[in-house]
Design an enzyme around this catalytic site. Structure first.
Site, PDB file in Angstrom:
ATOM      1  N   CYS A 194       0.779  -1.154  -0.116  1.00 53.62           N
ATOM      2  CA  CYS A 194      -0.075   0.088   0.129  1.00 53.62           C
ATOM      3  C   CYS A 194       0.991   1.063   0.032  1.00 53.62           C
ATOM      4  CB  CYS A 194      -0.890   0.042   1.171  1.00 53.62           C
ATOM      5  SG  CYS A 194      -1.781  -1.753   1.556  1.00 53.62           S
ATOM      6  N   HIS A 200      -9.106   3.758  -1.421  1.00 53.38           N
ATOM      7  CA  HIS A 200      -7.897   3.213  -1.398  1.00 53.38           C
ATOM      8  C   HIS A 200      -7.236   2.134  -2.584  1.00 53.38           C
ATOM      9  CE1 HIS A 200      -3.940   1.974   0.300  1.00 53.38           C
ATOM     10  NE2 HIS A 200      -4.222   0.818   1.069  1.00 53.38           N
TER      11      HIS A 200
END
Ligand SMILES: [Zn+2]
Lengths: 422, 388
Positions: B87, B336
């Site tokens: 991420c 996200h």
């Protein structure tokens, strides 16, 4: 010198199907055998063990997996199928042919429920430590074609379960569900009478070899008359055993497991695909095998420079990098403390655990700290209930998920003492 | 000696959400928007190098996606390197671009973050969401990131008495912010009761404590400050870029309630910058789960350990508070797309510090911090920006 049973332990499965105790989805012959072996304690890991007898429903893989899990690589393995005759032959051993030293016998019966086998019974595993004694010795085993009901070899068998004479004391008992027979001496008269074994505790469910183990701690077993005789009446063959009691047997039980209520019999491995979906995050088999010492035996590397442990063991100290003269030590299984806890709900599980969620709905996961320091992450066995931080858990060997045609095994944990701190 | 600095001169952001566009179109859209945003224009031939942050979610072009960026950005034969730190992929890609300029090696660099997550059916998504966690121990215990962050939340709540309401307030606040961001995935406000009543995912985290599955791409154009001044009157300088690492698995880390990688990254970023925490006007932190925003406030040094909950419940982190956090809606409401989020945070710094953030503009803001975390804290970047 003939071997005697000097210690015994029993492990019960943690699922229930009606009145029967049956394997939970993460239990099988290997995990039950290991639970029984671990309940036996140090006797099951002794370097003096000369041989391990695997009796009953063990998979072929047990021949390497059991010694690996016990840290006894290289020990002789003897695997036989189940049934009374095989069990007693294994206990008796082969005088002159057996290597010197003590022996470990792991007998497992998996459940048979709703199948056309003529029997319905639960699952259970027994670990027996065999040594010079004192204990219970098996002197002679004979099998015969199925006897007529009633008189046999001087034993009166009452398959309806009504004892003859006054209340008998069970000595040894064996058989499958309805055919369990005990040879016992009546209090009022000489000789032996027979009776059905007292039923196993509710919910445990009898299994072919297990009432035998349960009987090892039957009332009065410590002051048994001897020798004893025993008859186990099978569907096609009967087994008659003569033995001697020379002392009491040390008894232990595996950590009680949470009970998972099942609505259908356990699925057998030959009735399913042993492949979980996990194309992405994947543990290749060689890496799985490489980590078995830590995964199964909780081995850590102890560093003589730092006097600290690194878990999982990796051949290097995580604190100073030392790679030489590290000492492998197994972390104690008894005292782990929960540092963090969650319940993983459907949709938050890795795909490998889709099967687990399908059965249990959700499962707990904790990060727990061993008494020696290192932490590990464990899925919790049994129904998902909140676990307060500070609770005590015990790691147990269980199935994790199937992959590439085989089960992957590792440590899960059972909550043994919930903290009420918070 | 004054250090040579990099500056943002352009930035492009696709709409975040579940969109029909594929990775190529997302890349092209973000890159075209970035070039279009350079005030005095920038010839693509001046881009000397590019960095692409992406996890490769769903397995589309898992290897060599850099070449796809080179094609879609029409970079000719300029080198492109794919950067993967879960991420934090784009955060590390940005850092690579900044360092290429700071070192004097490059004058103009393109940094892109991309993730196309909605292509996969839900079961595939779950294993892809787990690929960046510790595979051999955490995953084999049955954890994905929701579970790992839930473990940290359980411990934070036990140690500091952090209330579930504080976690909920993070979601409430970020949804309120996201409503003003046209690129955000969600444009609806929620209240604390809804967050607390949402179905549980991994206790104590519920569905509304978790970021969504998102598609999106973000492109950033970086230039040396000298070149930047020729391209725009309002470049946004990178005042300090820091990064850090930690053990992959939670069980190996010293603390279960603090990300050492974040702490290390923040220390490094502030050491390089010429200003401190009191001068930072707003934060873009990695709120993949609500607990993560509280951990970030503490690890970045804006709240004492255990005090982020209080700060949040007081409203200090709201857009109108004394330290706005995630004015763009954060990962929680904006979405996200794993490999793009770090670049999206820098995009927000770019538009806010140029007073071009529209309805969500924080008045008079001059300095910003962005914080991007890989996995459950195995890697992190902290980047400081200031208007020049
Ligand atoms: Zn050391």
């Amino acid at each position: 010198m003939p071997m005697a049973i000097v210690a015994a332990a029993v492990a019960r499965p943690s699922a229930r199907l009606g009145p029967l105790a049956v394997e939970a989805p993460d239990e099988d012959a290997f995990t039950l055998a290991m639970a029984a072996a671990e309940a036996l304690g140090e006797r099951a890991r002794s370097s003096e063990l000369a041989r391990i007898d695997l009796v009953g429903d063990h998979a072929p893989e047990a021949e390497w997996a059991v010694p690996e899990a016990l840290g006894l690589g290289g020990v002789a393995i003897h695997r036989t199928s189940g049934g009374p005759a095989h069990l007693f032959e294994a206990i008796r051993g082969h005088e002159g042919a057996d290597p010197p030293g003590t022996r470990l016998l792991l007998a497992v019966d998996l459940s048979r429920v709703g199948r056309a086998t003529g029997t319905n019974h639960g699952a259970l595993a027994v670990a027996l430590a065999l040594g010079p004694g004192p204990g219970i010795r098996v002197d002679h085993v004979a099998t015969h074609a199925r006897s007529p009901r009633g008189e046999t070899e001087g034993l009166r068998v009452d398959r309806l379960g009504r004892p003859h004479g006054s209340e008998p004391t069970a000595l040894l008992i064996l058989g499958d569900d309805e055919r369990v027979v005990a040879a016992a001496r009546t209090a009022g008269g000489p000789g032996f009478a027979t009776s059905l074994v007292p039923r196993a505790p509710p919910g445990t469910g009898p299994a072919p070899t297990t009432p035998f183990a349960l009987a090892l701690r039957a009332p009065g077993v410590d002051d048994l008359p001897h020798p004893f005789v025993l008859a186990a009446l099978g569907a096609e063959r009967d087994v008659h055993v003569r033995g001697t009691v020379t002392g009491s047997v040390a008894w232990s039980e595996a950590t009680p497991s949470p009970t998972l209520a099942l609505s259908a019999p356990p699925v057998r491995d030959d009735e399913r695909s042993l492949d979980a979906r996990s194309e992405g995050a994947y543990v290749p088999r060689p890496r799985y095998i490489e980590n078995l010492p830590s995964r199964w035996r909780l081995e850590a590397d102890w560093c003589p420079s730092c006097s600290r442990l690194t878990f999982p063991a990796r051949g290097a100290c995580a604190h100073c990098g030392r790679t030489q003269e590290l000492e492998r030590r197994s972390l104690a299984r008894s005292v782990w403390t929960v540092d963090a806890a969650t319940i993983v709900r459907p949709g938050a599980q890795p795909t490998e655990f889709d099967g687990t969620v399908a059965v249990a709905g959700a499962y707990g996961v904790v990060v727990a700290r061993s008494s020696e320091g290192p932490r590990a992450t464990f899925q919790l066995v049994g129904p998902a209930t909140p676990v307060p931080i500070g609770s005590r858990v015990v790691p147990v060997l269980r199935r994790l998920y199937p992959m590439e045609g085989e089960w992957r095994y590792g440590r899960k944990a059972i909550v043994v003492a919930a903290s009420d701190a918070r | 000696m004054v250090r040579r600095r990099a500056a943002l001169v352009g930035a492009g952001h696709t709409r975040f959400g579940v969109v029909p566009e594929g990775p190529r179109v997302l890349l092209r859209t973000a890159v075209d928007a970035a070039f279009g945003s350079v005030d005095r224009g920038l010839d693509r031939a001046r881009v000397e190098e590019a960095f692409l942050g992406t996890l490769g979610f769903s397995g589309w072009q898992l290897g060599n996606p850099s070449a796809v960026l080179a094609e879609e950005a029409r970079l000719g034969h300029a080198p492109v390197t794919r950067v993967e730190n879960a991420c934090a992929s784009a955060g590390f890609a940005l850092r690579a671009g900044v360092r290429a300029i700071e070192s004097g090696d490059r004058d103009v660099v393109l940094v892109v973050g991309l993730e196309k997550m909605s292509d996969s059916p839900s079961a595939h998504r779950r294993y892809w969401l787990g690929v960046s966690g510790d595979t051999e121990w955490e995953r084999l215990a049955g954890l994905t990131f929701a579970g790992v962050y839930a473990l940290m939340a359980s411990r934070h709540m036990a140690d500091y008495g952090t209330p579930a309401e504080a976690l909920a307030e993070v979601a409430v606040k970020n949804h309120a912010n996201g409503q003003l961001n046209p690129n955000a995935q969600f444009h609806k406000t929620i209240d604390r009761a809804q967050v607390l009543a949402a179905p549980r995912v991994a206790d104590p985290l519920g569905l509304l404590d978790c970021c969504p599955v998102t598609d999106g791409a973000v492109a950033l154009l970086l230039a040396s400050e000298e070149v930047a001044r020729a391209l725009t009157d309002t470049p946004v300088a990178v005042a300090g870029a820091g990064a850090g690492s930690d053990a992959l698995a939670l069980q190996e880390r010293a603390s279960l309630t603090s990300l050492a990688a974040t702490r290390h990254a923040a220390e490094e970023a502030f050491r390089r910058a010429s200003f401190g925490r009191p001068q930072v006007g707003f934060l873009e932190v990695h709120d993949c789960f609500t607990i993560a925003e509280l951990l970030a406030l503490e690890d970045l040094g804006f709240a004492a350990p255990g005090k982020a909950a209080e700060m949040t419940l007081e409203g200090a982190t709201a857009r109108s508070g004394r330290l706005p956090v995630n004015p763009d809606g954060g990962l929680k409401a904006k979405g996200h797309p794993i490999g793009a989020s770090g670049a999206s945070q820098a995009y927000e710094a770019f538009v806010q510090l140029r007073a071009a953030a529209g309805a969500r503009q924080i008045p008079g803001v001059e300095r910003a911090l962005t914080h991007n975390v890989g996995g459950s804290g195995a890697s992190a970047t902290v980047t400081l920006f200031e208007r020049t």
